[in-house]
Design a protein around this motif. Structure first.
Motif, PDB file in Angstrom:
ATOM      1  N   TYR A  41       1.384  -0.696   4.005  1.00  0.00           N
ATOM      2  CA  TYR A  41       0.893   0.581   3.492  1.00  0.00           C
ATOM      3  C   TYR A  41      -0.375   0.346   2.667  1.00  0.00           C
ATOM      4  O   TYR A  41      -0.582  -0.747   2.134  1.00  0.00           O
ATOM      5  CB  TYR A  41       1.964   1.244   2.612  1.00  0.00           C
ATOM      6  CG  TYR A  41       2.891   2.157   3.382  1.00  0.00           C
ATOM      7  CD1 TYR A  41       2.629   3.519   3.471  1.00  0.00           C
ATOM      8  CD2 TYR A  41       4.026   1.669   4.008  1.00  0.00           C
ATOM      9  CE1 TYR A  41       3.477   4.376   4.169  1.00  0.00           C
ATOM     10  CE2 TYR A  41       4.876   2.515   4.711  1.00  0.00           C
ATOM     11  CZ  TYR A  41       4.588   3.864   4.782  1.00  0.00           C
ATOM     12  OH  TYR A  41       5.426   4.700   5.465  1.00  0.00           O
ATOM     13  N   PRO A  42      -1.217   1.371   2.523  1.00  0.00           N
ATOM     14  CA  PRO A  42      -2.469   1.225   1.769  1.00  0.00           C
ATOM     15  C   PRO A  42      -2.231   1.142   0.261  1.00  0.00           C
ATOM     16  O   PRO A  42      -1.152   1.463  -0.243  1.00  0.00           O
ATOM     17  CB  PRO A  42      -3.262   2.481   2.137  1.00  0.00           C
ATOM     18  CG  PRO A  42      -2.234   3.484   2.509  1.00  0.00           C
ATOM     19  CD  PRO A  42      -1.100   2.701   3.125  1.00  0.00           C
ATOM     20  N   LEU A  43      -3.273   0.750  -0.433  1.00  0.00           N
ATOM     21  CA  LEU A  43      -3.193   0.514  -1.871  1.00  0.00           C
ATOM     22  C   LEU A  43      -2.717   1.732  -2.656  1.00  0.00           C
ATOM     23  O   LEU A  43      -1.955   1.583  -3.613  1.00  0.00           O
ATOM     24  CB  LEU A  43      -4.557   0.050  -2.402  1.00  0.00           C
ATOM     25  CG  LEU A  43      -4.620  -0.275  -3.891  1.00  0.00           C
ATOM     26  CD1 LEU A  43      -3.645  -1.395  -4.251  1.00  0.00           C
ATOM     27  CD2 LEU A  43      -6.038  -0.645  -4.286  1.00  0.00           C
ATOM     28  N   ASP A  44      -3.104   2.937  -2.270  1.00  0.00           N
ATOM     29  CA  ASP A  44      -2.691   4.102  -3.055  1.00  0.00           C
ATOM     30  C   ASP A  44      -1.176   4.285  -3.058  1.00  0.00           C
ATOM     31  O   ASP A  44      -0.589   4.659  -4.079  1.00  0.00           O
ATOM     32  CB  ASP A  44      -3.407   5.376  -2.597  1.00  0.00           C
ATOM     33  CG  ASP A  44      -3.134   5.760  -1.158  1.00  0.00           C
ATOM     34  OD1 ASP A  44      -2.908   4.870  -0.321  1.00  0.00           O
ATOM     35  OD2 ASP A  44      -3.172   6.969  -0.858  1.00  0.00           O
ATOM     36  N   ILE A  45      -0.528   3.985  -1.955  1.00  0.00           N
ATOM     37  CA  ILE A  45       0.940   4.082  -1.897  1.00  0.00           C
ATOM     38  C   ILE A  45       1.577   2.940  -2.685  1.00  0.00           C
ATOM     39  O   ILE A  45       2.534   3.151  -3.442  1.00  0.00           O
ATOM     40  CB  ILE A  45       1.435   4.082  -0.433  1.00  0.00           C
ATOM     41  CG1 ILE A  45       0.928   5.319   0.291  1.00  0.00           C
ATOM     42  CG2 ILE A  45       2.955   3.984  -0.377  1.00  0.00           C
ATOM     43  CD1 ILE A  45       1.395   6.638  -0.297  1.00  0.00           C
ATOM     44  N   GLY A  75       0.239 -10.046   6.076  1.00  0.00           N
ATOM     45  CA  GLY A  75      -1.123  -9.607   6.320  1.00  0.00           C
ATOM     46  C   GLY A  75      -1.545  -8.288   5.710  1.00  0.00           C
ATOM     47  O   GLY A  75      -2.333  -7.555   6.313  1.00  0.00           O
ATOM     48  N   CYS A  76      -1.047  -7.993   4.512  1.00  0.00           N
ATOM     49  CA  CYS A  76      -1.551  -6.796   3.826  1.00  0.00           C
ATOM     50  C   CYS A  76      -3.024  -7.002   3.490  1.00  0.00           C
ATOM     51  O   CYS A  76      -3.520  -8.127   3.449  1.00  0.00           O
ATOM     52  CB  CYS A  76      -0.764  -6.550   2.536  1.00  0.00           C
ATOM     53  SG  CYS A  76       0.861  -5.819   2.812  1.00  0.00           S
ATOM     54  N   THR A  77      -3.706  -5.911   3.222  1.00  0.00           N
ATOM     55  CA  THR A  77      -5.126  -6.000   2.893  1.00  0.00           C
ATOM     56  C   THR A  77      -5.320  -6.739   1.572  1.00  0.00           C
ATOM     57  O   THR A  77      -4.415  -6.796   0.728  1.00  0.00           O
ATOM     58  CB  THR A  77      -5.746  -4.598   2.801  1.00  0.00           C
ATOM     59  OG1 THR A  77      -5.047  -3.849   1.803  1.00  0.00           O
ATOM     60  CG2 THR A  77      -5.685  -3.872   4.141  1.00  0.00           C
ATOM     61  N   ASP A  78      -6.512  -7.284   1.396  1.00  0.00           N
ATOM     62  CA  ASP A  78      -6.818  -8.040   0.181  1.00  0.00           C
ATOM     63  C   ASP A  78      -6.662  -7.200  -1.077  1.00  0.00           C
ATOM     64  O   ASP A  78      -6.215  -7.709  -2.105  1.00  0.00           O
ATOM     65  CB  ASP A  78      -8.237  -8.608   0.241  1.00  0.00           C
ATOM     66  CG  ASP A  78      -8.363  -9.759   1.227  1.00  0.00           C
ATOM     67  OD1 ASP A  78      -7.331 -10.355   1.614  1.00  0.00           O
ATOM     68  OD2 ASP A  78      -9.513 -10.076   1.618  1.00  0.00           O
ATOM     69  N   ASP A  79      -7.019  -5.917  -1.006  1.00  0.00           N
ATOM     70  CA  ASP A  79      -6.895  -5.091  -2.210  1.00  0.00           C
ATOM     71  C   ASP A  79      -5.439  -4.931  -2.633  1.00  0.00           C
ATOM     72  O   ASP A  79      -5.127  -4.956  -3.826  1.00  0.00           O
ATOM     73  CB  ASP A  79      -7.591  -3.740  -2.060  1.00  0.00           C
ATOM     74  CG  ASP A  79      -7.070  -2.883  -0.920  1.00  0.00           C
ATOM     75  OD1 ASP A  79      -6.401  -3.405  -0.017  1.00  0.00           O
ATOM     76  OD2 ASP A  79      -7.355  -1.659  -0.935  1.00  0.00           O
ATOM     77  N   VAL A  80      -4.527  -4.842  -1.673  1.00  0.00           N
ATOM     78  CA  VAL A  80      -3.098  -4.757  -1.988  1.00  0.00           C
ATOM     79  C   VAL A  80      -2.616  -6.077  -2.587  1.00  0.00           C
ATOM     80  O   VAL A  80      -1.944  -6.097  -3.626  1.00  0.00           O
ATOM     81  CB  VAL A  80      -2.267  -4.376  -0.744  1.00  0.00           C
ATOM     82  CG1 VAL A  80      -0.781  -4.581  -0.986  1.00  0.00           C
ATOM     83  CG2 VAL A  80      -2.558  -2.935  -0.344  1.00  0.00           C
ATOM     84  N   ILE A  81      -2.973  -7.177  -1.967  1.00  0.00           N
ATOM     85  CA  ILE A  81      -2.549  -8.495  -2.462  1.00  0.00           C
ATOM     86  C   ILE A  81      -3.104  -8.742  -3.862  1.00  0.00           C
ATOM     87  O   ILE A  81      -2.372  -9.179  -4.759  1.00  0.00           O
ATOM     88  CB  ILE A  81      -2.970  -9.607  -1.477  1.00  0.00           C
ATOM     89  CG1 ILE A  81      -2.168  -9.464  -0.188  1.00  0.00           C
ATOM     90  CG2 ILE A  81      -2.779 -10.992  -2.098  1.00  0.00           C
ATOM     91  CD1 ILE A  81      -2.633 -10.346   0.946  1.00  0.00           C
ATOM     92  N   ASN A  82      -4.371  -8.454  -4.070  1.00  0.00           N
ATOM     93  CA  ASN A  82      -4.975  -8.654  -5.391  1.00  0.00           C
ATOM     94  C   ASN A  82      -4.296  -7.799  -6.448  1.00  0.00           C
ATOM     95  O   ASN A  82      -4.027  -8.264  -7.562  1.00  0.00           O
ATOM     96  CB  ASN A  82      -6.475  -8.348  -5.349  1.00  0.00           C
ATOM     97  CG  ASN A  82      -7.238  -9.375  -4.538  1.00  0.00           C
ATOM     98  OD1 ASN A  82      -6.799 -10.505  -4.364  1.00  0.00           O
ATOM     99  ND2 ASN A  82      -8.385  -8.970  -4.025  1.00  0.00           N
TER     100      ASN A  82
END
Length: 100
Positions: A41-45, A75-82
């Motif tokens: 899921y994207p960072l906002d969620i 493989g989540c996006t870097d913004d989520v991992i960070n």
């Protein structure tokens, strides 16, 4: 809703109606944040789930994985991992301060 791939708007609406739902685990001890990470899921969620139940960041599922472990391995996006790293390590630093 997260487990059923609900859209972001639906998840946001449900969180505004009942934030305690983020504390309910499935039969594998996955909380909604765990599931959101496995579904990428994207960072906002991810952020909304974290704000609803901050302790989730360090909770481990049946396989011993926390949400950050899942995000990194799936493989989540870097913004989520960070974001998850910042929150997780911030929690760790606060715990160390309490011990000292």
């Amino acid at each position: 809703a997260v487990a059923n791939n609900a859209g972001n708007g639906i998840i946001q609406f449900l969180l505004s109606a009942d934030r305690k739902s983020t504390q309910v685990a499935d039969n594998r001890m996955n909380l909604p944040l765990h599931i959101a990470c496995t579904r990428r899921y994207p960072l906002d969620i991810i952020t909304a789930l974290m704000k609803s139940y901050p302790a989730t960041v360090n909770r481990r599922n049946f396989n011993g994985q926390n949400p950050l472990d899942l995000a990194q391995s799936l493989g989540c996006t870097d913004d989520v991992i960070n974001y998850l790293q910042e929150v997780a390590f911030g929690e760790l630093e606060r715990e160390i301060e309490v011990i000292q």
